[in-house]
Design an enzyme around this catalytic site. Structure first.
Site, PDB file in Angstrom:
ATOM      1  N   ALA A   1      -2.466-108.716  34.749  1.00 17.61           N
ATOM      2  CA  ALA A   1      -2.860-109.951  35.404  1.00 17.61           C
ATOM      3  C   ALA A   1      -3.840-110.983  33.615  1.00 17.61           C
ATOM      4  O   ALA A   1      -4.758-111.393  33.966  1.00 17.61           O
ATOM      5  CB  ALA A   1      -3.886-109.616  35.964  1.00 17.61           C
TER       6      ALA A   1
ATOM      7  N   ARG B   1       5.077-114.490  18.840  1.00 18.42           N
ATOM      8  CA  ARG B   1       5.357-115.634  18.673  1.00 18.42           C
ATOM      9  C   ARG B   1       4.202-116.189  18.887  1.00 18.42           C
ATOM     10  O   ARG B   1       3.325-117.591  19.216  1.00 18.42           O
ATOM     11  CB  ARG B   1       6.277-116.733  18.454  1.00 18.42           C
ATOM     12  CG  ARG B   1       6.926-115.870  16.853  1.00 18.42           C
ATOM     13  CD  ARG B   1       8.260-116.585  16.729  1.00 18.42           C
ATOM     14  NE  ARG B   1       9.015-116.969  17.940  1.00 18.42           N
ATOM     15  CZ  ARG B   1      10.465-116.245  17.493  1.00 18.42           C
ATOM     16  NH1 ARG B   1      10.423-115.487  16.608  1.00 18.42           N
ATOM     17  NH2 ARG B   1      11.327-116.047  18.799  1.00 18.42           N
TER      18      ARG B   1
ATOM     19  N   ASP C   1      -3.631 -94.818  35.222  1.00 16.14           N
ATOM     20  CA  ASP C   1      -3.414 -93.848  36.623  1.00 16.14           C
ATOM     21  C   ASP C   1      -1.482 -93.588  35.594  1.00 16.14           C
ATOM     22  O   ASP C   1      -0.772 -93.493  36.452  1.00 16.14           O
ATOM     23  CB  ASP C   1      -3.412 -94.784  37.533  1.00 16.14           C
ATOM     24  CG  ASP C   1      -2.706 -96.140  37.215  1.00 16.14           C
ATOM     25  OD1 ASP C   1      -2.316 -97.007  36.911  1.00 16.14           O
ATOM     26  OD2 ASP C   1      -2.485 -96.979  38.791  1.00 16.14           O
TER      27      ASP C   1
ATOM     28  N   ASP D   1     -10.387 -98.827  39.494  1.00 15.62           N
ATOM     29  CA  ASP D   1      -9.780-100.265  39.574  1.00 15.62           C
ATOM     30  C   ASP D   1      -8.677 -99.762  41.558  1.00 15.62           C
ATOM     31  O   ASP D   1      -7.963-100.502  41.923  1.00 15.62           O
ATOM     32  CB  ASP D   1      -8.417-100.654  39.174  1.00 15.62           C
ATOM     33  CG  ASP D   1      -8.405-102.234  40.247  1.00 15.62           C
ATOM     34  OD1 ASP D   1      -8.666-103.093  40.666  1.00 15.62           O
ATOM     35  OD2 ASP D   1      -7.326-102.623  39.660  1.00 15.62           O
TER      36      ASP D   1
ATOM     37  N   ALA E   1      -1.807-103.045  43.704  1.00 16.22           N
ATOM     38  CA  ALA E   1      -3.227-103.515  43.458  1.00 16.22           C
ATOM     39  C   ALA E   1      -4.261-102.737  44.090  1.00 16.22           C
ATOM     40  O   ALA E   1      -4.486-102.028  45.193  1.00 16.22           O
ATOM     41  CB  ALA E   1      -2.460-103.990  45.430  1.00 16.22           C
ATOM     42  N   GLY E   2      -4.454-103.128  42.890  1.00 13.35           N
ATOM     43  CA  GLY E   2      -5.619-101.520  42.253  1.00 13.35           C
ATOM     44  C   GLY E   2      -4.826 -99.970  42.633  1.00 13.35           C
ATOM     45  O   GLY E   2      -3.628-100.136  42.291  1.00 13.35           O
TER      46      GLY E   2
END
Length: 368
Positions: A208, A215, A235, A259, A293-294
């Site tokens: 994210a 460059r 993980d 997370d 998602a986590g």
């Protein structure tokens, strides 16, 4: 009293740890190469600064869920953690912060210590939400200070490229809050500028955020070139082992986080991550559209994953314990020293968890 191969701040020792009133009272041990005996390993308890849930409970559900989460992760060697929020509308976020603030005042039996809160959002890029809900907003100082007044917020994740956010970084840093760059499309220069304003870390490095190109080095480039600290999810799904090695060489005090979500420690099925539904399947947690998602990661598994890459156990212990403690300025956690909290993990020779001690309390390991 515990006996075994003890990873002290001075290196491996073989002998005994005495515990009194929740702290390490004495270490009676001699230098050792642990490869030369069959005794268990005793290492500092794990510290997780980014955890959304576990045991079927999600942080955004409030205090009771946070306790369930803290108990699940204690059964996997985590002795202290930051309860991590999701992006949400202000009323819902403030309500849960009040509950988490109360929860952090005491430690229920059988649970990891909740050191405070990691506010992950809502001050993130709406174009780099990852698995965050579409409730991102621009940070306003009065609102941020209100949140600080109701909960011990230790870490805040924000996107530094958003107008006004560099000032917020400075205001938070002046109050002792660790500000992390994350969920961002910011450039390399915007990352460097955030560090100059007082940012101290990067949230789930690589994930994210704008990636590295020769460059256009992006936010990943800013982290690899300049960061002292950054968190990473080991993980082996979120980050390729080769990229993990790059980060370990570049960032002196990289620390690992899970997370993890409510799905950690649970069977495959449907769970909640904040306001969103997620699905656990084959070890991964995803939104309905397939976005990661986590995770379902626990810190004992994180340790074994890193050792499986060929890293020495003593080094890995720093990545799952000491560096996170140092990041928060905690000199009495994440290390085995006389006077430190007796936050300890006992591992067998295959690195399977045998026992967790949180502030001297032996945790009944129900899930390991």
């Amino acid at each position: 009293m515990l006996t075994g191969n003890i990873l002290t701040s001075a290196g491996w020792r073989h002998g005994r740890i005495d515990i009194d009133a929740g702290r390490i009272a004495a270490i009676d041990a001699v230098p050792v190469d642990p490869a030369g005996n069959d005794a268990p390993y005793i290492v500092p308890g794990f510290i997780d600064l980014h955890v959304h849930g576990g045991g079927g409970a999600d942080t955004m559900e409030g205090a009771a869920a946070a306790v369930t989460m803290a108990r699940l992760h204690a059964c996997h060697g985590t002795t202290s953690l930051l309860a991590t929020t999701m992006t949400a509308p202000r009323p819902a976020l403030r309500k849960v912060l009040v509950e988490l603030g109360e929860c952090a005042q005491t430690r229920p039996a059988g649970a990891a210590r909740i050191l405070g809160v990691h506010l992950e959002g809502p001050y993130i890029s709406p174009s780099k939400l990852g698995a965050q809900p579409p409730e991102a907003v621009v940070a306003v100082l009065d609102e941020v200070l209100d949140y600080l007044s109701v909960a011990p917020i230790r870490v805040v994740t924000l996107a530094p490229e958003i107008s006004g956010h560099p000032r917020i970084v400075g205001e938070l840093a002046a109050r002792g809050v660790r500000v992390q760059v994350g969920h961002t499309l910011g450039t390399y220069d915007e990352g460097v500028n955030a560090l100059k304003h007082g940012a101290t870390g990067f949230t789930h490095l690589y994930n994210a955020m704008s990636g590295l190109h020769h460059r256009e080095p992006g936010m990943v480039g800013a982290a690899l070139a300049h960061a002292q600290y950054a968190e990473l999810i080991p993980d082996l799904l979120h980050v390729h082992p080769g990229a993990i090695r790059v980060a370990l060489r570049a960032i002196p005090q990289l620390y690992c986080v899970t997370d993890s979500t409510a799905a950690a420690g649970m069977p495959d099925g449907e769970y909640r991550l904040g306001s969103q539904g997620v699905v656990k399947c084959l070890g991964a947690v995803r939104l309905k559209d397939g976005t990661l998602a986590g995770s379902t990661l626990t810190m004992d598994k994180a340790l074994r994953n890193l050792v499986s890459l060929g890293l020495p156990l003593a080094d890995v212990s720093n990545y799952v314990s000491r560096h996170a403690a140092d990041y928060l300025g905690l000199s009495d956690r994440g290390r085995i020293e006389v006077g430190a909290w007796a936050d300890l993990v006992v591992l067998d020779r295959a690195l399977a968890l045998q026992a967790t001690y949180v502030e001297g309390e032996e945790i009944v390991v129900e899930y390991a």
